[in-house]
Write a protein that holds these residues in place. Structure first.
Motif, mmCIF file in Angstrom:
data_model
loop_
_atom_site.group_PDB
_atom_site.id
_atom_site.type_symbol
_atom_site.label_atom_id
_atom_site.label_comp_id
_atom_site.label_asym_id
_atom_site.label_seq_id
_atom_site.Cartn_x
_atom_site.Cartn_y
_atom_site.Cartn_z
ATOM 1 N N ALA A 77 7.733 6.772 7.284
ATOM 2 C CA ALA A 77 6.958 7.078 6.076
ATOM 3 C C ALA A 77 7.867 7.738 5.054
ATOM 4 N N THR A 129 8.140 10.256 2.072
ATOM 5 C CA THR A 129 7.426 11.368 1.457
ATOM 6 C C THR A 129 8.265 11.944 0.316
ATOM 7 N N THR A 134 -1.624 8.475 1.280
ATOM 8 C CA THR A 134 -1.626 9.891 0.940
ATOM 9 C C THR A 134 -0.959 10.695 2.058
ATOM 10 N N GLY A 141 5.801 -3.764 6.056
ATOM 11 C CA GLY A 141 4.873 -2.676 5.818
ATOM 12 C C GLY A 141 4.003 -2.412 7.034
ATOM 13 N N LEU A 190 11.044 2.491 -4.652
ATOM 14 C CA LEU A 190 10.560 3.280 -3.528
ATOM 15 C C LEU A 190 9.801 4.511 -4.031
ATOM 16 N N LEU A 191 8.513 4.577 -3.646
ATOM 17 C CA LEU A 191 7.639 5.655 -4.080
ATOM 18 C C LEU A 191 7.064 6.380 -2.870
ATOM 19 N N PRO A 192 6.674 7.643 -3.027
ATOM 20 C CA PRO A 192 6.062 8.367 -1.916
ATOM 21 C C PRO A 192 4.821 7.636 -1.412
ATOM 22 N N GLY A 193 4.632 7.673 -0.097
ATOM 23 C CA GLY A 193 3.466 7.033 0.508
ATOM 24 C C GLY A 193 3.735 5.671 1.100
ATOM 25 N N LEU A 194 4.930 5.127 0.852
ATOM 26 C CA LEU A 194 5.289 3.852 1.461
ATOM 27 C C LEU A 194 5.552 4.063 2.953
ATOM 28 N N VAL A 221 12.975 8.365 -2.413
ATOM 29 C CA VAL A 221 12.102 8.228 -3.585
ATOM 30 C C VAL A 221 12.959 7.937 -4.821
ATOM 31 N N GLU A 246 0.829 -1.201 0.000
ATOM 32 C CA GLU A 246 0.000 0.000 0.000
ATOM 33 C C GLU A 246 0.866 1.255 0.000
ATOM 34 N N HIS A 247 0.359 2.299 -0.586
ATOM 35 C CA HIS A 247 0.967 3.618 -0.525
ATOM 36 C C HIS A 247 -0.098 4.587 -0.019
#
Length: 259
Positions: A242, A244, A6, A175, A198-202, A145, A3-4
């Motif tokens: 987190a 961001t 907001t 997670g 690695l993406l924002p929201g992880l 990121v 999940e990612h």
């Protein structure tokens, strides 16, 4: 499923992270020679009730546990590496204690662990604890990121192996979000440039843990506590973090103890 979340959801996780940090600080401040592990668990339960939080441990029953955990905090002593089930034991001078604590507040989970010595410490114990803390910092620093999850694992492993310790890959980070344990699994050693992008929201729990003389473990007769195979001491450090757009945010950063 990975999940990612907001930015608003990550903000909603902050109260749980703050409470976990405050509780661990309080329990560390109150622990001393003669403190019973059951007293630590009872105090944690009291703080949970006061905050209107929900324990992630009481009903927790994964495949590796003999039964539901039944307590609200993990108390691992000396050769206890992970998942220490609180029992009738009074801390002795020089004991190495690891506390692992996770709760849910308003449906959001935070998970963190600390290790410290009660009474007069051994230098080898302090070095072991300090290495897990440095490895945790390195793992957090590698959470960027556009990077890969292997970067985080490699950073942790480099610190641990560089200090001369073996690394167990059976248990590691994970997670965090609406549940305590989710994807991805974050191993404590690996190769950079590999794995999940690695993406924002992880949001993940990063948790290096080490044993002085081995990388092998066994399960205690209590059905939960994981102990070092050779009886050597263990230490464990963990934060919920987190990712961001501006970099990693430690949701369980240390704070002042609860009053």
């Amino acid at each position: 499923m990975i999940e990612h979340f907001t930015p608003a959801e990550i903000e909603a996780m902050r109260p749980a992270g703050r409470f976990v940090a405050e509780t661990l600080a309080t329990l560390r401040d109150e622990a001393s020679v003669g403190t019973n592990l059951l007293e630590i668990d009872a105090r944690a339960a009291e703080l949970i009730a006061q905050a209107g939080a929900t324990s992630c441990y009481v009903d927790y029953h994964p495949s590796f546990g003999a039964m539901p955990f039944g307590k609200v905090i993990c108390t691992s002593v000396n050769d206890g590496a992970l998942h220490g089930l609180p029992h009738d034991y009074r801390l002795r001078d020089g004991d190495l204690l690891s506390l692992d604590f996770a709760v849910s507040i308003d449906g959001w989970v935070a998970d963190s662990a600390i290790s410290f010595v009660v009474g007069e410490p051994r230098e080898e114990d302090l070095r072991l604890i300090e290495t897990t803390e440095r490895a945790l910092e390195a793992g957090i620093g590698a959470l960027r990121v556009g990077g890969r999850l292997g970067d985080v694992s490699a950073a942790i492993g480099a610190v641990c192996r560089g200090a001369g310790y073996g690394v167990n890959l059976e248990f590691g980070g994970h997670g965090v979000g609406r549940e305590m344990h989710g994807d991805p699994h974050v191993v404590n050693d690996g190769r950079p440039g590999r794995g999940l992008k690695l993406l924002p929201g992880l949001v993940i729990a990063i948790e290096p843990w080490l044993m002085l003389g081995t990388d092998r473990i066994f399960t205690d007769a209590d059905g939960w506590t994981l102990r070092s195979a050779d009886g050597s001491r263990a230490a464990h450090s963990e934060h919920t973090v987190a990712l961001t757009e501006d970099g990693p945010v430690v949701l369980t950063a240390p704070t002042l103890p609860l009053g």
